[in-house]
Write a protein that holds these residues in place. Structure first.
Motif, PDB file in Angstrom:
ATOM      1  N   LYS A   1       0.826  -1.194   0.000  1.00 20.28           N
ATOM      2  CA  LYS A   1       0.000   0.000   0.000  1.00 20.28           C
ATOM      3  C   LYS A   1       0.866   1.251   0.000  1.00 20.28           C
ATOM      4  O   LYS A   1       1.901   1.295   0.644  1.00 20.28           O
ATOM      5  CB  LYS A   1      -0.890   0.025   1.237  1.00 20.28           C
ATOM      6  CG  LYS A   1      -2.017  -0.991   1.227  1.00 20.28           C
ATOM      7  CD  LYS A   1      -2.857  -0.823   2.479  1.00 20.28           C
ATOM      8  CE  LYS A   1      -4.024  -1.794   2.478  1.00 20.28           C
ATOM      9  NZ  LYS A   1      -4.835  -1.656   3.708  1.00 20.28           N
ATOM     10  N   ARG A   2       0.416   2.248  -0.692  1.00 24.07           N
ATOM     11  CA  ARG A   2       1.116   3.519  -0.653  1.00 24.07           C
ATOM     12  C   ARG A   2       0.710   4.261   0.615  1.00 24.07           C
ATOM     13  O   ARG A   2      -0.477   4.465   0.862  1.00 24.07           O
ATOM     14  CB  ARG A   2       0.748   4.347  -1.879  1.00 24.07           C
ATOM     15  CG  ARG A   2       1.495   5.667  -1.947  1.00 24.07           C
ATOM     16  CD  ARG A   2       1.092   6.427  -3.179  1.00 24.07           C
ATOM     17  NE  ARG A   2       1.855   7.648  -3.309  1.00 24.07           N
ATOM     18  CZ  ARG A   2       1.716   8.497  -4.310  1.00 24.07           C
ATOM     19  NH1 ARG A   2       0.849   8.244  -5.268  1.00 24.07           N
ATOM     20  NH2 ARG A   2       2.441   9.581  -4.365  1.00 24.07           N
ATOM     21  N   PRO A   3       1.675   4.661   1.445  1.00 23.02           N
ATOM     22  CA  PRO A   3       1.325   5.345   2.688  1.00 23.02           C
ATOM     23  C   PRO A   3       0.629   6.673   2.407  1.00 23.02           C
ATOM     24  O   PRO A   3       1.011   7.407   1.503  1.00 23.02           O
ATOM     25  CB  PRO A   3       2.686   5.579   3.362  1.00 23.02           C
ATOM     26  CG  PRO A   3       3.628   4.664   2.670  1.00 23.02           C
ATOM     27  CD  PRO A   3       3.111   4.490   1.283  1.00 23.02           C
ATOM     28  N   LYS A   4      -0.388   6.962   3.188  1.00 22.73           N
ATOM     29  CA  LYS A   4      -1.073   8.238   3.066  1.00 22.73           C
ATOM     30  C   LYS A   4      -0.468   9.219   4.058  1.00 22.73           C
ATOM     31  O   LYS A   4      -0.529   9.019   5.264  1.00 22.73           O
ATOM     32  CB  LYS A   4      -2.567   8.061   3.334  1.00 22.73           C
ATOM     33  CG  LYS A   4      -3.267   7.190   2.292  1.00 22.73           C
ATOM     34  CD  LYS A   4      -4.754   7.071   2.587  1.00 22.73           C
ATOM     35  CE  LYS A   4      -5.452   6.225   1.525  1.00 22.73           C
ATOM     36  NZ  LYS A   4      -6.903   6.086   1.799  1.00 22.73           N
ATOM     37  N   LYS A   5       0.140  10.278   3.518  1.00 22.54           N
ATOM     38  CA  LYS A   5       0.779  11.303   4.338  1.00 22.54           C
ATOM     39  C   LYS A   5       1.773  10.690   5.319  1.00 22.54           C
ATOM     40  O   LYS A   5       1.863  11.092   6.479  1.00 22.54           O
ATOM     41  CB  LYS A   5      -0.270  12.126   5.081  1.00 22.54           C
ATOM     42  CG  LYS A   5      -1.203  12.897   4.151  1.00 22.54           C
ATOM     43  CD  LYS A   5      -2.181  13.761   4.927  1.00 22.54           C
ATOM     44  CE  LYS A   5      -3.075  14.552   3.969  1.00 22.54           C
ATOM     45  NZ  LYS A   5      -4.054  15.395   4.689  1.00 22.54           N
TER      46      LYS A   5
ATOM     47  N   ASN B   1       9.224   2.623   7.285  1.00 16.35           N
ATOM     48  CA  ASN B   1       8.014   1.812   7.183  1.00 16.35           C
ATOM     49  C   ASN B   1       6.765   2.666   6.995  1.00 16.35           C
ATOM     50  O   ASN B   1       5.784   2.220   6.409  1.00 16.35           O
ATOM     51  CB  ASN B   1       7.860   0.937   8.433  1.00 16.35           C
ATOM     52  CG  ASN B   1       7.994  -0.533   8.102  1.00 16.35           C
ATOM     53  OD1 ASN B   1       8.647  -0.890   7.127  1.00 16.35           O
ATOM     54  ND2 ASN B   1       7.397  -1.388   8.903  1.00 16.35           N
ATOM     55  N   LYS B   2       6.809   3.876   7.508  1.00 17.65           N
ATOM     56  CA  LYS B   2       5.662   4.771   7.378  1.00 17.65           C
ATOM     57  C   LYS B   2       5.653   5.540   6.061  1.00 17.65           C
ATOM     58  O   LYS B   2       4.619   6.067   5.659  1.00 17.65           O
ATOM     59  CB  LYS B   2       5.639   5.771   8.543  1.00 17.65           C
ATOM     60  CG  LYS B   2       5.085   5.202   9.837  1.00 17.65           C
ATOM     61  CD  LYS B   2       3.606   4.870   9.696  1.00 17.65           C
ATOM     62  CE  LYS B   2       2.980   4.489  11.017  1.00 17.65           C
ATOM     63  NZ  LYS B   2       1.537   4.174  10.874  1.00 17.65           N
ATOM     64  N   THR B   3       6.799   5.621   5.399  1.00 17.19           N
ATOM     65  CA  THR B   3       6.887   6.437   4.185  1.00 17.19           C
ATOM     66  C   THR B   3       7.210   5.631   2.932  1.00 17.19           C
ATOM     67  O   THR B   3       6.861   6.042   1.827  1.00 17.19           O
ATOM     68  CB  THR B   3       7.974   7.514   4.346  1.00 17.19           C
ATOM     69  OG1 THR B   3       9.249   6.878   4.568  1.00 17.19           O
ATOM     70  CG2 THR B   3       7.657   8.440   5.512  1.00 17.19           C
ATOM     71  N   ASN B   4       7.914   4.498   3.102  1.00 21.11           N
ATOM     72  CA  ASN B   4       8.398   3.709   1.964  1.00 21.11           C
ATOM     73  C   ASN B   4       9.244   4.545   1.006  1.00 21.11           C
ATOM     74  O   ASN B   4       9.265   4.297  -0.202  1.00 21.11           O
ATOM     75  CB  ASN B   4       7.235   3.056   1.206  1.00 21.11           C
ATOM     76  CG  ASN B   4       6.771   1.779   1.869  1.00 21.11           C
ATOM     77  OD1 ASN B   4       7.529   1.127   2.583  1.00 21.11           O
ATOM     78  ND2 ASN B   4       5.522   1.419   1.659  1.00 21.11           N
ATOM     79  N   ALA B   5       9.917   5.549   1.543  1.00 19.24           N
ATOM     80  CA  ALA B   5      10.801   6.399   0.745  1.00 19.24           C
ATOM     81  C   ALA B   5      12.072   6.649   1.550  1.00 19.24           C
ATOM     82  O   ALA B   5      12.008   7.056   2.710  1.00 19.24           O
ATOM     83  CB  ALA B   5      10.120   7.717   0.402  1.00 19.24           C
ATOM     84  N   VAL B   6      13.226   6.424   0.948  1.00 17.68           N
ATOM     85  CA  VAL B   6      14.497   6.497   1.665  1.00 17.68           C
ATOM     86  C   VAL B   6      14.876   7.933   2.023  1.00 17.68           C
ATOM     87  O   VAL B   6      15.626   8.159   2.966  1.00 17.68           O
ATOM     88  CB  VAL B   6      15.611   5.837   0.818  1.00 17.68           C
ATOM     89  CG1 VAL B   6      16.977   6.018   1.457  1.00 17.68           C
ATOM     90  CG2 VAL B   6      15.328   4.355   0.649  1.00 17.68           C
ATOM     91  N   ILE B   7      14.353   8.899   1.293  1.00 15.56           N
ATOM     92  CA  ILE B   7      14.740  10.286   1.543  1.00 15.56           C
ATOM     93  C   ILE B   7      14.436  10.706   2.976  1.00 15.56           C
ATOM     94  O   ILE B   7      15.187  11.476   3.583  1.00 15.56           O
ATOM     95  CB  ILE B   7      14.042  11.235   0.536  1.00 15.56           C
ATOM     96  CG1 ILE B   7      14.589  12.656   0.656  1.00 15.56           C
ATOM     97  CG2 ILE B   7      12.535  11.204   0.711  1.00 15.56           C
ATOM     98  CD1 ILE B   7      16.040  12.803   0.312  1.00 15.56           C
TER      99      ILE B   7
END
Length: 287
Positions: A102-106, A228-234
């Protein structure tokens, strides 16, 4: 069952490939640096040792880019840094097996929540500011940039590659513990660099390694929750940079209160990470 076997085998290969490459790349430069310092009597402030130190720090990032699924492309790098709606470009075998994340929302809001909590922890447990001169703010900004984009590039590997691969096999708490241990041991050559820890602080190699292990295990929970909350390394990169710059600016009290506060914050981050999008898989119809 056959589909799952097709998923697990590439994941296992990527996992081993990443760890081997990360250690090999980093240790090649860092052990050379440690030997150079020991033999020549140079310090870590000299040019060549500093270059070797910086190159070694890029090991996890280089290993992550070499371990991208189905080869290296800029689209995959962008997805690794900024996140991808279905993680399709990074974890193609998982998508082929009918699984997507799932794509995290905010999710980025959780980054600011963890950052605020960490900052409050440092302020409450601080003895004071290490510097008060007019250049302190400029130095803080410089260290923030260096920690984020040089040392923080490690997050491409530890959080962006190792954590999601392990999380497909292990429960989240075991995943972040394993990442922390692998990350901590990865620092081993630094423990033998004269003037870095054992020369300046009076720590021997064993004490230095213990410090690295404790710090890596703790940060693994904090950074892992953000990833885990963002799924983005930045976002873990930014948090890593802020952590490094902040701990250089603030002198912490090493007492029971500080340890208890850090343990409580780590527990909170564990709970946050366990509710992250990285723990949820949605079955979809195979295309």
């Amino acid at each position: 069952m056959n589909d799952m076997k097709k998923v697990i085998k590439p994941m296992k290969n990527r996992l081993v490939r990443y760890i081997v490459l990360a250690y090999a790349f980093t240790w090649l430069f860092w052990w050379a640096d440690a030997i150079l310092l020991y033999v020549t009597g140079q310090t870590v402030e000299d040019t060549v040792p500093r270059i070797l130190l910086a190159l070694g720090a890029l090991g996890p990032a280089a290993a992550a880019l070499c371990s991208l699924d189905c080869g290296f492309t800029m689209i995959k790098v962008k997805a690794l840094l900024l996140g991808s709606r279905h993680k399709r470009v990074i974890h193609a075998p998982e998508y082929a097996a009918g699984v997507r994340e799932k794509r995290p929302k905010k999710g980025w809001l959780w980054f600011f929540a963890v950052l605020a909590g960490e900052t409050a922890l440092c302020v409450l447990c601080a003895e004071g500011i290490t510097r008060h001169d007019p250049l302190a703010a400029a130095d803080f900004a410089r260290w923030l940039i260096l920690y984020t984009f040089l040392a923080g590039s490690q997050e491409l590997g530890w959080r962006g590659t190792l954590q999601p691969l392990l999380q497909k096999k292990l429960p989240y708490p075991m995943t972040v513990l394993t990442v922390g241990l692998v990350w901590g041991v990865w620092h081993l050559p630094l423990c033998f660099m004269t003037g870095l820890f054992n020369g300046l602080s009076g720590f021997g190699p064993a004490q230095s390694l213990l410090i690295f292990l404790l710090a890596s295990l703790t940060l693994s929970f904090w950074l892992g929750a953000v990833y885990n909350k963002t799924n983005a390394v930045i976002w873990p990169m930014l948090l890593y940079g802020w952590t490094g710059a902040l701990t250089d600016l603030v002198k912490l009290r090493l007492n029971g209160r500080t340890l208890a506060a850090a343990a409580l914050f780590t527990l909170i981050c564990l709970v946050i990470g366990m509710t992250g999008a990285g723990n949820e898989a949605v079955k979809i119809k195979r295309e």
